[in-house]
Design a protein around this motif. Structure first.
Motif, PDB file in Angstrom:
ATOM      1  N   ASP A  45       0.789  -1.232   0.000  1.00 15.18           N
ATOM      2  CA  ASP A  45       0.000   0.000   0.000  1.00 15.18           C
ATOM      3  C   ASP A  45       0.824   1.286   0.000  1.00 15.18           C
ATOM      4  O   ASP A  45       0.507   2.226  -0.715  1.00 15.18           O
ATOM      5  CB  ASP A  45      -0.943   0.018   1.215  1.00 15.18           C
ATOM      6  CG  ASP A  45      -2.025  -1.031   1.058  1.00 15.18           C
ATOM      7  OD1 ASP A  45      -2.171  -1.548  -0.080  1.00 15.18           O
ATOM      8  OD2 ASP A  45      -2.707  -1.340   2.049  1.00 15.18           O
ATOM      9  N   ILE A  46       1.897   1.315   0.820  1.00 11.56           N
ATOM     10  CA  ILE A  46       2.615   2.599   0.925  1.00 11.56           C
ATOM     11  C   ILE A  46       3.197   3.036  -0.409  1.00 11.56           C
ATOM     12  O   ILE A  46       3.367   4.221  -0.647  1.00 11.56           O
ATOM     13  CB  ILE A  46       3.732   2.608   2.003  1.00 11.56           C
ATOM     14  CG1 ILE A  46       4.589   1.345   1.951  1.00 11.56           C
ATOM     15  CG2 ILE A  46       3.172   2.823   3.380  1.00 11.56           C
ATOM     16  CD1 ILE A  46       5.803   1.452   2.864  1.00 11.56           C
ATOM     17  N   PHE A  47       3.517   2.070  -1.276  1.00  9.76           N
ATOM     18  CA  PHE A  47       4.028   2.439  -2.604  1.00  9.76           C
ATOM     19  C   PHE A  47       2.892   2.561  -3.614  1.00  9.76           C
ATOM     20  O   PHE A  47       2.898   3.420  -4.469  1.00  9.76           O
ATOM     21  CB  PHE A  47       5.074   1.424  -3.077  1.00  9.76           C
ATOM     22  CG  PHE A  47       6.349   1.498  -2.286  1.00  9.76           C
ATOM     23  CD1 PHE A  47       7.272   2.504  -2.524  1.00  9.76           C
ATOM     24  CD2 PHE A  47       6.609   0.591  -1.276  1.00  9.76           C
ATOM     25  CE1 PHE A  47       8.439   2.603  -1.777  1.00  9.76           C
ATOM     26  CE2 PHE A  47       7.777   0.680  -0.522  1.00  9.76           C
ATOM     27  CZ  PHE A  47       8.688   1.685  -0.772  1.00  9.76           C
ATOM     28  N   ARG A  48       1.905   1.675  -3.482  1.00 14.14           N
ATOM     29  CA  ARG A  48       0.789   1.675  -4.449  1.00 14.14           C
ATOM     30  C   ARG A  48      -0.044   2.942  -4.350  1.00 14.14           C
ATOM     31  O   ARG A  48      -0.470   3.498  -5.355  1.00 14.14           O
ATOM     32  CB  ARG A  48      -0.105   0.458  -4.222  1.00 14.14           C
ATOM     33  CG  ARG A  48       0.169  -0.688  -5.160  1.00 14.14           C
ATOM     34  CD  ARG A  48      -1.061  -1.565  -5.338  1.00 14.14           C
ATOM     35  NE  ARG A  48      -1.782  -1.814  -4.112  1.00 14.14           N
ATOM     36  CZ  ARG A  48      -1.546  -2.846  -3.313  1.00 14.14           C
ATOM     37  NH1 ARG A  48      -0.603  -3.708  -3.610  1.00 14.14           N
ATOM     38  NH2 ARG A  48      -2.249  -3.025  -2.218  1.00 14.14           N
ATOM     39  N   GLU A  49      -0.259   3.389  -3.128  1.00 10.18           N
ATOM     40  CA  GLU A  49      -1.136   4.542  -2.947  1.00 10.18           C
ATOM     41  C   GLU A  49      -0.407   5.872  -3.101  1.00 10.18           C
ATOM     42  O   GLU A  49      -0.948   6.932  -2.804  1.00 10.18           O
ATOM     43  CB  GLU A  49      -1.813   4.458  -1.574  1.00 10.18           C
ATOM     44  CG  GLU A  49      -2.786   3.284  -1.485  1.00 10.18           C
ATOM     45  CD  GLU A  49      -3.241   3.010  -0.059  1.00 10.18           C
ATOM     46  OE1 GLU A  49      -2.801   3.732   0.858  1.00 10.18           O
ATOM     47  OE2 GLU A  49      -4.013   2.064   0.129  1.00 10.18           O
ATOM     48  N   GLY A  50       0.852   5.784  -3.514  1.00  7.83           N
ATOM     49  CA  GLY A  50       1.589   7.007  -3.830  1.00  7.83           C
ATOM     50  C   GLY A  50       2.121   7.750  -2.614  1.00  7.83           C
ATOM     51  O   GLY A  50       2.631   8.854  -2.736  1.00  7.83           O
ATOM     52  N   LYS A  51       2.020   7.127  -1.421  1.00 10.44           N
ATOM     53  CA  LYS A  51       2.556   7.795  -0.233  1.00 10.44           C
ATOM     54  C   LYS A  51       4.077   7.910  -0.354  1.00 10.44           C
ATOM     55  O   LYS A  51       4.673   8.898   0.038  1.00 10.44           O
ATOM     56  CB  LYS A  51       2.164   6.998   1.019  1.00 10.44           C
ATOM     57  CG  LYS A  51       2.495   7.690   2.323  1.00 10.44           C
ATOM     58  CD  LYS A  51       2.044   6.869   3.516  1.00 10.44           C
ATOM     59  CE  LYS A  51       2.693   7.374   4.786  1.00 10.44           C
ATOM     60  NZ  LYS A  51       2.684   6.397   5.864  1.00 10.44           N
ATOM     61  N   LEU A  52       4.674   6.845  -0.899  1.00  8.62           N
ATOM     62  CA  LEU A  52       6.112   6.867  -1.136  1.00  8.62           C
ATOM     63  C   LEU A  52       6.379   6.619  -2.619  1.00  8.62           C
ATOM     64  O   LEU A  52       5.678   5.824  -3.246  1.00  8.62           O
ATOM     65  CB  LEU A  52       6.812   5.758  -0.323  1.00  8.62           C
ATOM     66  CG  LEU A  52       6.797   5.871   1.197  1.00  8.62           C
ATOM     67  CD1 LEU A  52       7.461   4.649   1.818  1.00  8.62           C
ATOM     68  CD2 LEU A  52       7.501   7.137   1.668  1.00  8.62           C
ATOM     69  N   PRO A  53       7.411   7.255  -3.163  1.00  9.79           N
ATOM     70  CA  PRO A  53       7.767   6.967  -4.559  1.00  9.79           C
ATOM     71  C   PRO A  53       8.439   5.602  -4.649  1.00  9.79           C
ATOM     72  O   PRO A  53       9.035   5.136  -3.680  1.00  9.79           O
ATOM     73  CB  PRO A  53       8.773   8.082  -4.887  1.00  9.79           C
ATOM     74  CG  PRO A  53       9.377   8.441  -3.576  1.00  9.79           C
ATOM     75  CD  PRO A  53       8.314   8.234  -2.530  1.00  9.79           C
ATOM     76  N   THR A  54       8.343   4.953  -5.800  1.00  4.45           N
ATOM     77  CA  THR A  54       9.038   3.678  -5.978  1.00  4.45           C
ATOM     78  C   THR A  54      10.507   3.958  -6.292  1.00  4.45           C
ATOM     79  O   THR A  54      10.877   5.090  -6.635  1.00  4.45           O
ATOM     80  CB  THR A  54       8.432   2.870  -7.142  1.00  4.45           C
ATOM     81  OG1 THR A  54       8.609   3.637  -8.339  1.00  4.45           O
ATOM     82  CG2 THR A  54       6.966   2.579  -6.907  1.00  4.45           C
ATOM     83  N   PHE A  55      11.310   2.914  -6.218  1.00  7.32           N
ATOM     84  CA  PHE A  55      12.738   3.077  -6.506  1.00  7.32           C
ATOM     85  C   PHE A  55      12.931   3.502  -7.959  1.00  7.32           C
ATOM     86  O   PHE A  55      13.766   4.340  -8.266  1.00  7.32           O
ATOM     87  CB  PHE A  55      13.497   1.777  -6.217  1.00  7.32           C
ATOM     88  CG  PHE A  55      14.986   1.954  -6.217  1.00  7.32           C
ATOM     89  CD1 PHE A  55      15.620   2.723  -5.252  1.00  7.32           C
ATOM     90  CD2 PHE A  55      15.772   1.359  -7.189  1.00  7.32           C
ATOM     91  CE1 PHE A  55      17.002   2.908  -5.264  1.00  7.32           C
ATOM     92  CE2 PHE A  55      17.161   1.528  -7.206  1.00  7.32           C
ATOM     93  CZ  PHE A  55      17.768   2.306  -6.237  1.00  7.32           C
ATOM     94  N   ARG A  56      12.133   2.922  -8.830  1.00  4.48           N
ATOM     95  CA  ARG A  56      12.200   3.291 -10.251  1.00  4.48           C
ATOM     96  C   ARG A  56      11.921   4.787 -10.430  1.00  4.48           C
ATOM     97  O   ARG A  56      12.632   5.481 -11.154  1.00  4.48           O
ATOM     98  CB  ARG A  56      11.172   2.447 -11.012  1.00  4.48           C
ATOM     99  CG  ARG A  56      11.108   2.738 -12.479  1.00  4.48           C
ATOM    100  CD  ARG A  56       9.910   2.002 -13.085  1.00  4.48           C
ATOM    101  NE  ARG A  56       9.656   2.481 -14.428  1.00  4.48           N
ATOM    102  CZ  ARG A  56       9.597   1.724 -15.502  1.00  4.48           C
ATOM    103  NH1 ARG A  56       9.749   0.440 -15.398  1.00  4.48           N
ATOM    104  NH2 ARG A  56       9.364   2.234 -16.683  1.00  4.48           N
TER     105      ARG A  56
END
Lengths: 353, 111
Positions: A27-38
């Protein structure tokens, strides 16, 4: 102190790389709270991540270990039977002879538990490889009489010994690595010092590896090295060369610890907030390849544990080893990679900035 | 308005104070960075002092930050608690030493 067992022996869901990757893309990456490494790499025009030159040939020769450390990203332990065969080792020696890498980095598990370990190291020494690293967990030296002469064996083969010691006292070390590990590690370090390892001008390199005993990043490497040197010398008369500081990556048993201690979201947030663009050029996947016990090739030991082989356009197995394709490959990334770019950067050779 | 004066998420936004005054914030953070560098005191010693002061000023953000920082710098739980006791001793002592003032006044007033 609770006895730690491997995720695999406990039939934990997290023993499966797919389950770990599901968490790492939660969730923290999917919901845009955190950016992905890419996304972070794209921000600094570093995507796709490409290798520089391959200088380090890292081999994981088996997941079997006499210890079961709480943070182990390999999920190693006495119950793990995956081990590299002599035939695979020979194929690696052929590749190493042909391509003249600077360093061969032998890891595990406890690599010394592979029955062909000594044969392999002796054969490797006959090649022109400049440096052979053995990642020795120290306690293996005392685990059985047949390992007691490892310091002499290392010396005879001019091995650079790199050993984990998460802290210079028993409490912090044993909490991470198991009860009694610190005392045995001190004993083993004395045996290594006795044959000259870690002593000035001996030419026998003994480096220690520090990784935090919890959900935080290491302090600056030189300050910790100074403290380690002073404490180990003052209290135990032990000497060593360098302290290599590593960040814990959210993989395998450290990932389990993060989830169980309710630190996962906070730790991922810490890694992302600590993203250091200056550490990207020095990430180890740019100059290292990692080979597993079965001969498959990965961008690093962490990708190996997540079963993320090198890009399919590169050679994925040593039987198809193609240095050109490997050097030109796109490095496979995921959210755990934030561990190598956080703070001072982290690699198997310590801080990268 | 938040329902609580303190929100742990706000610690991560400390740098945002620059939004209202970039120049002073830059000066402050430069100074802050310099203060905590290795010097005559090690970065580790400074971190323990910061932890003790954090308890003196009872700043939850600072306690959070310097608990993490002292652990990362290799301080033991025992050392961290000793630092907090230094805070307590100084704060307690600061109250008690005023007892002398009270005594002076009392002695003057009472026959």
């Amino acid at each position: 102190m609770a006895l730690i067992k491997s995720l695999k022996s406990r039939n934990s869901d997290l023993a499966e790389p797919a389950e770990q990757l599901k968490l790492l893309n939660g969730d923290i990456f999917r919901e845009g709270k955190l950016p992905t490494f890419r996304e972070k790499l794209m921000e600094i025009n570093a995507f796709p991540l490409k290798p520089a030159a391959i200088k380090i040939f890292q081999m994981n020769i088996g997941y079997m270990c006499n210890q079961t450390c709480k943070h182990c990203h390999v999920d190693a332990g006495p119950d793990r039977k995956e081990i590299m065969s002599r035939e695979t080792m020979q194929r690696c020696i052929d590749i190493i002879s042909e391509h003249k890498f600077d360093t061969v980095d032998i890891t595990g598990g406890a690599p010394e538990m592979n029955p062909d370990f000594r044969w392999f190291v002796s054969e490797l020494r006959k090649t022109e490889v400049r440096e052979i690293i053995v990642r020795c967990n120290l306690t293996i030296i005392l685990a059985n009489a047949k390992y007691n002469d490892l310091p002499e064996f290392f010396k005879a083969n001019r091995i650079r010994v790199v050993s984990s010691l998460p802290f210079y006292n028993a409490d912090r070390t044993d909490r991470q690595r198991g009860e009694g590990v610190f005392a045995k590690s001190v004993e083993a370090l004395k045996l290594l010092n006795a044959v000259g390892y870690g002593l000035p001008d001996s030419g026998l390199i003994l480096d220690l590896v520090y990784n935090p005993g919890g959900a935080f990043l290491p302090a600056e490497q030189s300050g910790l090295e100074r403290d380690f040197k002073k404490e180990l010398k003052d209290h135990f008369g032990i000497q060593f060369n360098m302290l290599l500081c590593l960040n814990n990556l959210p993989v395998s048993r450290f990932l389990e610890y993060l989830v169980e201690s309710d630190n996962f979201d906070e730790y991922m947030d810490l890694l992302v907030r600590s993203f250091n663009p200056g550490a990207v050029q020095g990430v180890m996947c740019r100059d290292t390849i990692s080979v597993d016990y079965d001969g498959f090739i990965y961008d690093c030991d962490f990708n190996q544990m997540l079963k993320m082989k090198v890009d399919r356009n590169a050679s994925q197995h040593i039987n198809d080893f193609d240095i050109k394709k490997l050097t030109e490959r796109n490095i496979v990334i995921n959210q755990h990679c934030f561990g190598c770019t956080a703070g001072a950067g982290s690699s198997c050779q310590g801080a990268t900035t | 308005m938040e329902k609580s004066y303190y929100n742990p998420e706000d610690l991560k936004k400390f740098g945002n104070i620059a939004e209202f005054d970039a120049e002073l914030a830059a000066k402050f953070f430069d100074y802050y960075g310099e203060v905590f560098k290795e010097g005559a005191l090690t970065a580790r010693e400074k971190s323990l002092i910061a932890l003790a002061v954090a308890h003196a000023v009872q700043c939850p953000y600072c306690i959070d930050a310097y608990t993490q920082d002292t652990i990362a710098k290799g301080c033991s739980e025992e050392q961290m608690m000793e630092a907090v006791h230094v805070t307590a001793a100084i704060r307690g002592g600061a109250s008690l030493v005023h007892g002398v003032q009270m005594m002076n006044k009392a002695k003057k007033l009472v026959m």
